[in-house]
Design a protein around this motif. Sequence first.
Motif, short mmCIF file in Angstrom:
data_model
loop_
_atom_site.label_atom_id
_atom_site.label_comp_id
_atom_site.label_asym_id
_atom_site.label_seq_id
_atom_site.Cartn_x
_atom_site.Cartn_y
_atom_site.Cartn_z
N LYS A 162 -3.35 3.97 -10.74
CA LYS A 162 -2.82 5.24 -11.25
C LYS A 162 -1.67 4.93 -12.19
CE LYS A 162 -4.18 7.95 -7.26
NZ LYS A 162 -3.75 8.81 -6.18
N PRO A 163 -1.97 4.58 -13.45
CA PRO A 163 -0.92 4.14 -14.36
C PRO A 163 0.18 5.17 -14.58
CG PRO A 163 -3.05 4.25 -15.48
CD PRO A 163 -3.29 4.60 -14.05
N GLY A 164 -0.07 6.43 -14.34
CA GLY A 164 0.95 7.45 -14.52
C GLY A 164 1.93 7.53 -13.36
N TYR A 165 1.62 6.85 -12.25
CA TYR A 165 2.51 6.90 -11.09
C TYR A 165 3.63 5.89 -11.29
CZ TYR A 165 4.33 6.98 -6.37
OH TYR A 165 5.16 7.10 -5.30
N PHE A 166 4.85 6.37 -11.19
CA PHE A 166 6.02 5.51 -11.40
C PHE A 166 7.17 6.08 -10.60
CE2 PHE A 166 9.95 4.59 -13.71
CZ PHE A 166 9.90 3.20 -13.74
N TYR A 167 7.82 5.22 -9.84
CA TYR A 167 8.97 5.63 -9.04
C TYR A 167 10.05 4.58 -9.23
CZ TYR A 167 11.27 7.80 -5.00
OH TYR A 167 12.15 8.46 -4.19
N ASP A 168 11.27 4.98 -9.50
CA ASP A 168 12.37 4.05 -9.75
C ASP A 168 13.44 4.24 -8.67
OD1 ASP A 168 14.41 2.46 -10.74
OD2 ASP A 168 14.72 3.63 -12.56
N ILE A 169 13.69 3.18 -7.91
CA ILE A 169 14.76 3.18 -6.93
C ILE A 169 15.91 2.41 -7.58
CG2 ILE A 169 15.47 2.43 -4.62
CD1 ILE A 169 12.37 2.41 -4.00
N PHE A 170 17.09 3.01 -7.61
CA PHE A 170 18.24 2.39 -8.27
C PHE A 170 19.41 2.33 -7.29
CE2 PHE A 170 22.20 2.96 -10.77
CZ PHE A 170 22.17 1.78 -11.49
N SER A 171 20.10 1.20 -7.29
CA SER A 171 21.29 1.05 -6.46
C SER A 171 22.29 0.19 -7.22
CB SER A 171 20.91 0.38 -5.14
OG SER A 171 22.03 0.27 -4.30
N ARG A 172 23.59 0.50 -7.08
CA ARG A 172 24.60 -0.33 -7.72
C ARG A 172 25.92 -0.25 -6.97
NH1 ARG A 172 26.52 2.47 -13.32
NH2 ARG A 172 27.43 4.31 -12.37
N SER A 173 26.74 -1.24 -7.24
CA SER A 173 28.09 -1.30 -6.71
C SER A 173 29.01 -1.76 -7.83
CB SER A 173 28.15 -2.30 -5.55
OG SER A 173 29.48 -2.50 -5.15
N LEU A 174 30.14 -1.09 -7.96
CA LEU A 174 31.16 -1.48 -8.93
C LEU A 174 32.39 -1.98 -8.18
CD1 LEU A 174 31.01 1.50 -11.43
CD2 LEU A 174 30.34 -0.85 -11.89
N LYS A 225 0.89 -1.17 0.00
CA LYS A 225 0.00 0.00 0.00
C LYS A 225 0.92 1.21 0.00
CE LYS A 225 -4.32 -1.48 1.36
NZ LYS A 225 -5.59 -1.03 0.93
N LEU A 226 0.59 2.17 -0.83
CA LEU A 226 1.38 3.40 -0.89
C LEU A 226 0.41 4.56 -0.69
CD1 LEU A 226 4.24 4.44 -1.29
CD2 LEU A 226 3.76 4.57 -3.73
N ASN A 227 0.43 5.11 0.50
CA ASN A 227 -0.47 6.21 0.85
C ASN A 227 -1.93 5.84 0.62
OD1 ASN A 227 1.90 7.64 1.41
ND2 ASN A 227 2.07 8.16 -0.75
N GLY A 228 -2.29 4.61 1.00
CA GLY A 228 -3.66 4.13 0.90
C GLY A 228 -4.00 3.47 -0.42
N ASP A 229 -3.15 3.60 -1.43
CA ASP A 229 -3.42 3.02 -2.74
C ASP A 229 -2.74 1.65 -2.86
OD1 ASP A 229 -4.78 5.33 -3.56
OD2 ASP A 229 -2.95 6.25 -4.35
N GLU A 230 -3.42 0.71 -3.54
CA GLU A 230 -2.80 -0.59 -3.84
C GLU A 230 -1.66 -0.33 -4.82
OE1 GLU A 230 -3.75 -3.61 -2.62
OE2 GLU A 230 -5.30 -2.65 -1.41
N ALA A 231 -0.52 -0.97 -4.55
CA ALA A 231 0.67 -0.74 -5.39
C ALA A 231 1.51 -2.01 -5.42
CB ALA A 231 1.48 0.42 -4.84
N HIS A 239 17.08 -2.24 -9.93
CA HIS A 239 16.05 -1.22 -10.04
C HIS A 239 14.87 -1.77 -9.27
CE1 HIS A 239 17.42 1.70 -13.09
NE2 HIS A 239 18.13 0.67 -13.57
N ALA A 240 14.20 -0.93 -8.53
CA ALA A 240 12.94 -1.30 -7.87
C ALA A 240 11.90 -0.31 -8.40
CB ALA A 240 13.05 -1.22 -6.36
N PHE A 241 10.97 -0.82 -9.19
CA PHE A 241 9.94 0.01 -9.80
C PHE A 241 8.70 -0.02 -8.91
CE2 PHE A 241 12.37 -1.86 -13.40
CZ PHE A 241 12.96 -0.69 -13.85
N VAL A 242 8.26 1.15 -8.49
CA VAL A 242 7.06 1.26 -7.66
C VAL A 242 5.95 1.80 -8.56
CG1 VAL A 242 6.06 2.29 -5.58
CG2 VAL A 242 8.52 1.78 -5.67
N VAL A 243 4.86 1.05 -8.65
CA VAL A 243 3.73 1.45 -9.49
C VAL A 243 2.44 1.32 -8.69
CG1 VAL A 243 4.82 0.87 -11.70
CG2 VAL A 243 3.57 -0.88 -10.49
N LYS A 244 1.55 2.29 -8.88
CA LYS A 244 0.23 2.21 -8.24
C LYS A 244 -0.73 1.52 -9.21
CE LYS A 244 0.54 6.10 -5.08
NZ LYS A 244 -0.10 7.33 -4.60
#
Length: 173
Positions: free
Chosen positions: A128-140, A90-96, A120-125
């Motif tokens: 709300k198809p226009g809602y998109f959040y991308d969490i990115f992490s990497r190590s070299l 749930k993201l601020n009350g919305d199913e995600a 990459h961790a893609f967060v989608v509601k």
Amino acid sequence: MKYYIALCALIITNESYAFDCKNTKPFSSAGNYKVKVSVSRFEWIKGKNIEFEVCTSIKSLNWFNVQGREDEAFYCLKPNASEVSTCKVKLNGDEAEIQVVPALWIRNWKLQIAQEHRFHAFVVKNKKPGYFYDIFSRSLSFDLKPKTLTLEGAMKTGPDNPEDGYWIRVDFL
């Protein structure tokens, strides 16, 4: 999973203008890694950050040597559906959903050969198809020996923010 497929289709469609994948030679897996993906919800309670585990999964991940083909890999190398971990939240009350896509490559990096662990961790509601959040992490790392490594990423801004927050952890085992 349907959102992941739609997201991949959107990315492939948008990226096709930047790079044509039609004539790209297939990538061959150089082996497998085991990855553990953990998603936790966290909130500030009385000034302290408290984590609540949401889901955990263990997957087998193909890794690739993409030296000299980094652009092709960036645009054309897509994960198998079995490598993607999906957590319903749930993201601020919305199913995600949070869709975590880990990757491991051997690649050229500033005139050296490097091992790149990332996700990459893609967060989608869902509604709300226009809602998109991308969490990115990497190590070299320039040490190419197989290793155990943990990557983490989060979405949250601080104790006065009423938004829900999530912590993503990917252990390359």
